[in-house]
Design a protein around this motif. Sequence first.
Motif, PDB file in Angstrom:
ATOM      1  N   GLY A 271       0.826  -1.211   0.000  1.00 53.46           N
ATOM      2  CA  GLY A 271       0.000   0.000   0.000  1.00 53.46           C
ATOM      3  C   GLY A 271       0.859   1.260   0.000  1.00 53.46           C
ATOM      4  O   GLY A 271       0.568   2.210  -0.729  1.00 53.46           O
ATOM      5  N   SER A 272       1.920   1.265   0.788  1.00 45.22           N
ATOM      6  CA  SER A 272       2.735   2.481   0.816  1.00 45.22           C
ATOM      7  C   SER A 272       3.545   2.624  -0.467  1.00 45.22           C
ATOM      8  O   SER A 272       3.773   3.735  -0.938  1.00 45.22           O
ATOM      9  N   ASN A 273       3.930   1.500  -1.077  1.00 44.30           N
ATOM     10  CA  ASN A 273       4.584   1.592  -2.385  1.00 44.30           C
ATOM     11  C   ASN A 273       3.628   2.152  -3.443  1.00 44.30           C
ATOM     12  O   ASN A 273       4.028   2.973  -4.272  1.00 44.30           O
ATOM     13  N   LEU A 274       2.391   1.715  -3.389  1.00 45.78           N
ATOM     14  CA  LEU A 274       1.416   2.202  -4.367  1.00 45.78           C
ATOM     15  C   LEU A 274       1.161   3.699  -4.161  1.00 45.78           C
ATOM     16  O   LEU A 274       1.041   4.468  -5.118  1.00 45.78           O
ATOM     17  N   LYS A 275       1.117   4.098  -2.894  1.00 52.49           N
ATOM     18  CA  LYS A 275       0.931   5.516  -2.581  1.00 52.49           C
ATOM     19  C   LYS A 275       2.098   6.329  -3.132  1.00 52.49           C
ATOM     20  O   LYS A 275       1.900   7.400  -3.723  1.00 52.49           O
ATOM     21  N   ALA A 276       3.291   5.798  -2.982  1.00 46.07           N
ATOM     22  CA  ALA A 276       4.477   6.494  -3.497  1.00 46.07           C
ATOM     23  C   ALA A 276       4.391   6.655  -5.010  1.00 46.07           C
ATOM     24  O   ALA A 276       4.727   7.722  -5.555  1.00 46.07           O
ATOM     25  N   ILE A 277       3.909   5.619  -5.696  1.00 43.43           N
ATOM     26  CA  ILE A 277       3.758   5.691  -7.162  1.00 43.43           C
ATOM     27  C   ILE A 277       2.765   6.790  -7.526  1.00 43.43           C
ATOM     28  O   ILE A 277       3.032   7.652  -8.363  1.00 43.43           O
TER      29      ILE A 277
ATOM     30  N   ALA B 297      10.968   8.777 -12.320  1.00 44.40           N
ATOM     31  CA  ALA B 297      10.803   7.436 -12.888  1.00 44.40           C
ATOM     32  C   ALA B 297      11.544   6.374 -12.077  1.00 44.40           C
ATOM     33  O   ALA B 297      11.065   5.252 -11.930  1.00 44.40           O
ATOM     34  N   ALA B 298      12.690   6.747 -11.536  1.00 42.77           N
ATOM     35  CA  ALA B 298      13.467   5.766 -10.766  1.00 42.77           C
ATOM     36  C   ALA B 298      12.729   5.378  -9.483  1.00 42.77           C
ATOM     37  O   ALA B 298      12.706   4.203  -9.096  1.00 42.77           O
ATOM     38  N   ALA B 299      12.095   6.381  -8.842  1.00 36.83           N
ATOM     39  CA  ALA B 299      11.343   6.098  -7.619  1.00 36.83           C
ATOM     40  C   ALA B 299      10.136   5.209  -7.929  1.00 36.83           C
ATOM     41  O   ALA B 299       9.798   4.300  -7.158  1.00 36.83           O
ATOM     42  N   ILE B 300       9.522   5.467  -9.076  1.00 31.28           N
ATOM     43  CA  ILE B 300       8.371   4.648  -9.475  1.00 31.28           C
ATOM     44  C   ILE B 300       8.817   3.211  -9.721  1.00 31.28           C
ATOM     45  O   ILE B 300       8.202   2.257  -9.243  1.00 31.28           O
ATOM     46  N   LYS B 301       9.912   3.067 -10.423  1.00 28.11           N
ATOM     47  CA  LYS B 301      10.435   1.728 -10.712  1.00 28.11           C
ATOM     48  C   LYS B 301      10.722   0.967  -9.418  1.00 28.11           C
ATOM     49  O   LYS B 301      10.378  -0.209  -9.277  1.00 28.11           O
ATOM     50  N   THR B 302      11.353   1.647  -8.455  1.00 31.39           N
ATOM     51  CA  THR B 302      11.662   1.010  -7.173  1.00 31.39           C
ATOM     52  C   THR B 302      10.395   0.549  -6.463  1.00 31.39           C
ATOM     53  O   THR B 302      10.328  -0.565  -5.930  1.00 31.39           O
ATOM     54  N   ALA B 303       9.370   1.410  -6.478  1.00 29.56           N
ATOM     55  CA  ALA B 303       8.126   1.069  -5.784  1.00 29.56           C
ATOM     56  C   ALA B 303       7.409  -0.090  -6.476  1.00 29.56           C
ATOM     57  O   ALA B 303       6.865  -0.981  -5.814  1.00 29.56           O
ATOM     58  N   VAL B 304       7.414  -0.100  -7.804  1.00 29.11           N
ATOM     59  CA  VAL B 304       6.776  -1.200  -8.537  1.00 29.11           C
ATOM     60  C   VAL B 304       7.528  -2.507  -8.261  1.00 29.11           C
ATOM     61  O   VAL B 304       6.923  -3.551  -8.013  1.00 29.11           O
ATOM     62  N   ALA B 305       8.851  -2.415  -8.253  1.00 33.54           N
ATOM     63  CA  ALA B 305       9.650  -3.614  -7.965  1.00 33.54           C
ATOM     64  C   ALA B 305       9.363  -4.104  -6.548  1.00 33.54           C
ATOM     65  O   ALA B 305       9.287  -5.314  -6.301  1.00 33.54           O
ATOM     66  N   GLY B 306       9.179  -3.167  -5.631  1.00 33.06           N
ATOM     67  CA  GLY B 306       8.857  -3.530  -4.247  1.00 33.06           C
ATOM     68  C   GLY B 306       7.561  -4.320  -4.175  1.00 33.06           C
ATOM     69  O   GLY B 306       7.483  -5.357  -3.513  1.00 33.06           O
TER      70      GLY B 306
ATOM     71  N   ALA C 254       4.210  -8.698 -13.356  1.00 33.70           N
ATOM     72  CA  ALA C 254       5.279  -9.072 -14.299  1.00 33.70           C
ATOM     73  C   ALA C 254       5.175  -8.243 -15.576  1.00 33.70           C
ATOM     74  O   ALA C 254       6.181  -7.893 -16.196  1.00 33.70           O
ATOM     75  N   LYS C 255       3.946  -7.919 -15.962  1.00 30.74           N
ATOM     76  CA  LYS C 255       3.720  -7.131 -17.168  1.00 30.74           C
ATOM     77  C   LYS C 255       4.101  -5.661 -16.951  1.00 30.74           C
ATOM     78  O   LYS C 255       4.611  -5.002 -17.859  1.00 30.74           O
ATOM     79  N   PHE C 256       3.804  -5.168 -15.775  1.00 28.26           N
ATOM     80  CA  PHE C 256       4.029  -3.740 -15.506  1.00 28.26           C
ATOM     81  C   PHE C 256       5.491  -3.439 -15.197  1.00 28.26           C
ATOM     82  O   PHE C 256       5.965  -2.323 -15.442  1.00 28.26           O
ATOM     83  N   MET C 257       6.198  -4.426 -14.667  1.00 26.02           N
ATOM     84  CA  MET C 257       7.586  -4.205 -14.245  1.00 26.02           C
ATOM     85  C   MET C 257       8.460  -3.621 -15.371  1.00 26.02           C
ATOM     86  O   MET C 257       9.102  -2.590 -15.178  1.00 26.02           O
ATOM     87  N   PRO C 258       8.465  -4.222 -16.571  1.00 27.23           N
ATOM     88  CA  PRO C 258       9.291  -3.642 -17.648  1.00 27.23           C
ATOM     89  C   PRO C 258       8.800  -2.265 -18.081  1.00 27.23           C
ATOM     90  O   PRO C 258       9.612  -1.425 -18.501  1.00 27.23           O
ATOM     91  N   ILE C 259       7.500  -2.020 -17.972  1.00 22.88           N
ATOM     92  CA  ILE C 259       6.955  -0.699 -18.330  1.00 22.88           C
ATOM     93  C   ILE C 259       7.487   0.338 -17.347  1.00 22.88           C
ATOM     94  O   ILE C 259       7.933   1.425 -17.732  1.00 22.88           O
ATOM     95  N   ALA C 260       7.458  -0.026 -16.058  1.00 25.77           N
ATOM     96  CA  ALA C 260       7.980   0.888 -15.033  1.00 25.77           C
ATOM     97  C   ALA C 260       9.480   1.089 -15.229  1.00 25.77           C
ATOM     98  O   ALA C 260       9.994   2.199 -15.097  1.00 25.77           O
ATOM     99  N   ALA C 261      10.165   0.011 -15.573  1.00 24.83           N
ATOM    100  CA  ALA C 261      11.622   0.096 -15.735  1.00 24.83           C
ATOM    101  C   ALA C 261      11.999   0.976 -16.929  1.00 24.83           C
ATOM    102  O   ALA C 261      13.014   1.669 -16.900  1.00 24.83           O
ATOM    103  N   ALA C 262      11.161   0.956 -17.978  1.00 23.38           N
ATOM    104  CA  ALA C 262      11.449   1.758 -19.173  1.00 23.38           C
ATOM    105  C   ALA C 262      11.367   3.251 -18.858  1.00 23.38           C
ATOM    106  O   ALA C 262      12.014   4.065 -19.518  1.00 23.38           O
ATOM    107  N   GLY C 263      10.544   3.601 -17.865  1.00 29.15           N
ATOM    108  CA  GLY C 263      10.578   4.969 -17.341  1.00 29.15           C
ATOM    109  C   GLY C 263       9.818   6.021 -18.133  1.00 29.15           C
ATOM    110  O   GLY C 263       9.946   7.200 -17.850  1.00 29.15           O
ATOM    111  N   ASN C 264       9.009   5.600 -19.116  1.00 32.14           N
ATOM    112  CA  ASN C 264       8.189   6.568 -19.844  1.00 32.14           C
ATOM    113  C   ASN C 264       6.926   6.874 -19.024  1.00 32.14           C
ATOM    114  O   ASN C 264       6.046   6.030 -18.878  1.00 32.14           O
ATOM    115  N   ILE C 265       6.860   8.108 -18.501  1.00 34.79           N
ATOM    116  CA  ILE C 265       5.788   8.443 -17.561  1.00 34.79           C
ATOM    117  C   ILE C 265       4.404   8.324 -18.204  1.00 34.79           C
ATOM    118  O   ILE C 265       3.452   7.854 -17.563  1.00 34.79           O
TER     119      ILE C 265
END
Length: 158
Positions: free
Chosen positions: A44-50, A61-70, A119-130
Motif C-alpha cells: 500500500g505504501s509503495n502504491l501511494k508512493a507511485i 521514474a526511478a522512484a516509481i520503478k523502485t516502488a513497482v519492484a517492491g 510481471a507485465k508492468f515491471m518492464p513498463i515501469a523500468a522503461a521509465g516513460n511516464i
Amino acid sequence: MYFVRSVGVLLAGALLYCGGGAALAQKSPADTIKARQDAMKSMGSNLKAINEQLKGATPDAAAIKTAVAGISTTGKDIAAWFPAGTGPDSGVKTRAKAEIWSDAAGFKAAADSFVAGNAKFMPIAAAGNIDTIKADLKAFTDGCGGCHMKFRAPEEKK
Ligand code: HEC
C-alpha cells in the motif's frame, strides 16, 4: 533381540517424524495474519508512493520503478499468505473473507492475475516513460482491487 531392535527403529522413526513435524510447523494464525497485513501495508505504501510521483509536476521514474519492484517482489507469493485456518474462524481480527477458502479457485485466479499483472508492468515501469506508466497504471492496480473486491471484507467502522 530382533523385537527390541525393531522398537528402537520405530522409536527413532517416530522421533524423526516429530522433529520434522516441528520444523515444518506453521506460524500461529495470529503471526501469519499479522505478517500478511504488514506485507499488504508495505504494498500500500509503495502504491501511494507511485501515485504521489505521478501526481507531481516532475515524476521521478526511478522512484516509481523502485516502488513497482517492491510490490512485485513482496507480492510474488501472495496466495501462500493465506493458509487454511487464518480466516474469520481463526478468532483473530482479519479482513480475509471465508470465500478465500470456499472459492479457492477464484482466489487463486485473483492471485495469479495480480502476479501476472506485476510481471507485465515491471518492464513498463523500468522503461521509465511516464505517459506509458500512467496509461498502464490502472491495469496494474486492478490486480489489487480485483482481489479486494471479492476477498477482503470492508474496514470496520470506528
Ligand atoms: C489475492 C488477493 C489480494 C491481492 C492481489 C492484494 N490484496 Fe491487499 N488484501 C487482501 C486481503 C484478503 C486483505 C485482508 C488481510 C487480513 O486482514 O488478514 C488485504 C489487505 C490489504 C490492506 C490492509 C492491511 C492492513 O490490515 O492494514 C492493504 C493496505 C492492502 N491489502 C493493499 C494491497 C495493495 C496495494 C495491493 C496491490 C499492489 C494488494 N493489496 C493486493 C487481498 C489481496
